[in-house]
Write a protein that holds these residues in place. Structure first.
Motif, short mmCIF file in Angstrom:
data_model
loop_
_atom_site.label_atom_id
_atom_site.label_comp_id
_atom_site.label_asym_id
_atom_site.label_seq_id
_atom_site.Cartn_x
_atom_site.Cartn_y
_atom_site.Cartn_z
N ASP A 1 -7.09 2.28 14.30
CA ASP A 1 -7.18 1.93 12.89
C ASP A 1 -6.45 0.61 12.66
O ASP A 1 -5.40 0.35 13.26
CB ASP A 1 -6.54 3.05 12.06
N ASP B 1 -2.75 0.86 11.65
CA ASP B 1 -1.92 1.29 12.77
C ASP B 1 -1.66 0.12 13.73
O ASP B 1 -0.55 -0.03 14.26
CB ASP B 1 -2.59 2.43 13.53
N GLU C 1 5.38 7.39 -4.29
CA GLU C 1 4.25 6.54 -4.67
C GLU C 1 4.52 5.79 -5.98
O GLU C 1 4.34 4.57 -6.05
CB GLU C 1 3.01 7.42 -4.81
N LYS D 1 -6.72 5.20 -3.17
CA LYS D 1 -7.05 5.92 -1.94
C LYS D 1 -6.65 5.10 -0.73
O LYS D 1 -6.06 5.64 0.23
CB LYS D 1 -8.56 6.22 -1.92
N ARG E 1 -2.88 5.07 -0.28
CA ARG E 1 -2.38 6.30 0.33
C ARG E 1 -2.66 6.33 1.84
O ARG E 1 -1.84 6.82 2.62
CB ARG E 1 -3.00 7.51 -0.36
N GLU E 2 -3.79 5.80 2.23
CA GLU E 2 -4.09 5.71 3.66
C GLU E 2 -3.11 4.76 4.35
O GLU E 2 -2.64 5.04 5.47
CB GLU E 2 -5.52 5.24 3.86
N ARG F 1 -0.06 4.08 3.31
CA ARG F 1 1.24 4.75 3.32
C ARG F 1 1.34 5.75 4.48
O ARG F 1 2.39 5.86 5.12
CB ARG F 1 1.49 5.44 1.98
N ARG F 2 0.26 6.45 4.75
CA ARG F 2 0.27 7.39 5.88
C ARG F 2 0.46 6.65 7.20
O ARG F 2 1.06 7.19 8.14
CB ARG F 2 -1.02 8.20 5.91
N ALA F 3 -0.05 5.43 7.27
CA ALA F 3 0.06 4.67 8.52
C ALA F 3 1.45 4.07 8.71
O ALA F 3 1.94 4.00 9.84
CB ALA F 3 -0.99 3.56 8.54
N LEU G 1 4.52 4.76 6.87
CA LEU G 1 5.74 5.51 6.60
C LEU G 1 6.06 6.45 7.75
O LEU G 1 5.15 6.99 8.39
CB LEU G 1 5.62 6.30 5.30
N HIS H 1 6.88 9.55 10.07
CA HIS H 1 6.44 10.94 10.01
C HIS H 1 7.58 11.90 10.31
O HIS H 1 7.38 13.09 10.46
CB HIS H 1 5.31 11.18 11.01
N CYS I 1 15.74 8.88 5.93
CA CYS I 1 14.82 8.04 6.69
C CYS I 1 15.59 6.95 7.41
O CYS I 1 16.75 6.72 7.19
CB CYS I 1 13.79 7.42 5.74
#
Length: 329
Positions: A117, A120, A281, A308, A311-312, A314-316, A318, A320, A328
């Motif tokens: 991605d 990433d 967020e 959207k 958020r994608e 942020r998932r990449a 931030l 885990h 953090c």
């Protein structure tokens, strides 16, 4: 005989031993010798990969060979074929063990970018161009940069036509040098990536930039410069990330306050951001609005379905996981 690791397998080796990236390069004549036994894997070597200290590596293992006929049937192996020349920037290989070599960070990122991605891959570029490596007991550790955004661009220009080259150029254009932690990377990417990638579209900052402090400013201080996590010199604006781990205790809090006061006295506006703001967020939206006003910009992402995409992103970017204290990085 021998193995040449590339893609994420090479990156994991660089993470395991941060000193590897500083070792002298080894010239492997890829594409010039059809019978290149030095990098012709053997089935036994692939079977013994785990026993040789690589058991923690992700699967599949990415192996580089100079000719297609050097590939073989093997479980959990992904083959990469490179039969052409390599540009000077990124041409060198590193020796990890007696008969295990690593593709250069530039070549490894090219192979990773061809299938990963985009967000990433940009995160990984920040790491390779930064002063940290993922891994270790604390989640990351200090390390010298393995490459730079400029070198990634040079490499991408030198391998035009190769699979992943166009994407590597896009990654190099978005990557920034000097990030010191995964959360600094996350903050910089969220603020500076364009709306089409889920970012807030602000100008790119300088990371861990030196700001000189005049000795004639009348303040009682011993330091002659400070380092700002994110800095926009034209606007004289800085964003500081206060880590849950490092920015604690009376002494460190006092040092941070003295630094902010000295920079404010120099005309540098400083905003402090903590992990709770980045992880939220809505609070991160507020941080972006504050930064935009300081930069004379506005935050109005025009990309369709921006939230959207945000958020994608942020998932990449931030983390885990959190550290042992519950905070953090």
């Amino acid at each position: 005989m021998g193995l040449v690791l590339t893609d994420i397998s090479a990156i994991e080796a660089y993470r395991r031993d941060p000193v590897l990236g500083q070792r002298p390069s080894v010239a492997l004549p890829f594409g010039k010798m059809r019978g290149l036994n030095l990098v012709r894997p053997r089935a036994a070597e692939l079977r013994e990969f785990d026993q040789r200290g690589y058991v923690s590596f992700s699967r599949p293992v990415h192996v580089l060979v100079p000719h297609r006929d050097m590939r073989m049937a093997a479980n959990d192996v992904r083959w990469h074929v490179w039969s052409g020349s390599l540009p000077k920037s990124g041409a060198g290989f590193r020796r990890d063990a007696q008969d295990v070599f690593l593709a250069s960070p530039e070549l490894a990122l090219l192979h990773y970018a061809s299938h990963a991605d985009l967000a990433d891959a940009i995160v990984l570029a920040f790491e390779l161009c930064g002063t940290y490596r993922l891994g270790g007991l604390l989640g990351f550790e200090k390390a010298d940069p393995l490459t730079s955004a400029k070198r990634l661009n040079w490499f991408a220009s030198g391998v035009q036509g190769a699979r992943g080259a166009k994407r590597l150029r896009r990654i190099a254009d978005r990557a920034l040098d000097g990030s010191a932690s995964p959360m600094e990377t996350a903050l910089a990417m969220l603020l500076s990536l364009p709306g089409t990638l889920g970012g807030y579209g602000l100008p790119s900052p300088r990371l861990n930039a030196r700001i000189d402090v005049s000795s004639k400013n009348g303040l009682n201080q011993s330091k002659r410069y400070y380092v700002a996590d994110l800095y926009w010199p034209e606007a004289r604006f800085a964003v500081e990330y206060d880590s849950d781990r490092w920015h604690v205790g009376p002494e460190r809090i006092g040092q941070d306050a003295a630094r902010r006061n000295a920079l404010l006295f120099q005309g540098v506006n400083v905003v402090t951001v903590c992990s709770q703001q980045i992880m939220s967020e809505s609070k991160m939206d507020d941080v972006a609005r504050i930064a935009a006003r300081a930069l004379g910009r506005s935050v109005r992402p025009r990309a369709r379905e921006w939230r959207k995409r945000n958020r994608e992103l942020r998932r990449a970017v931030l983390p885990h996981r959190v550290d042992g204290s519950g905070g953090c990085w």
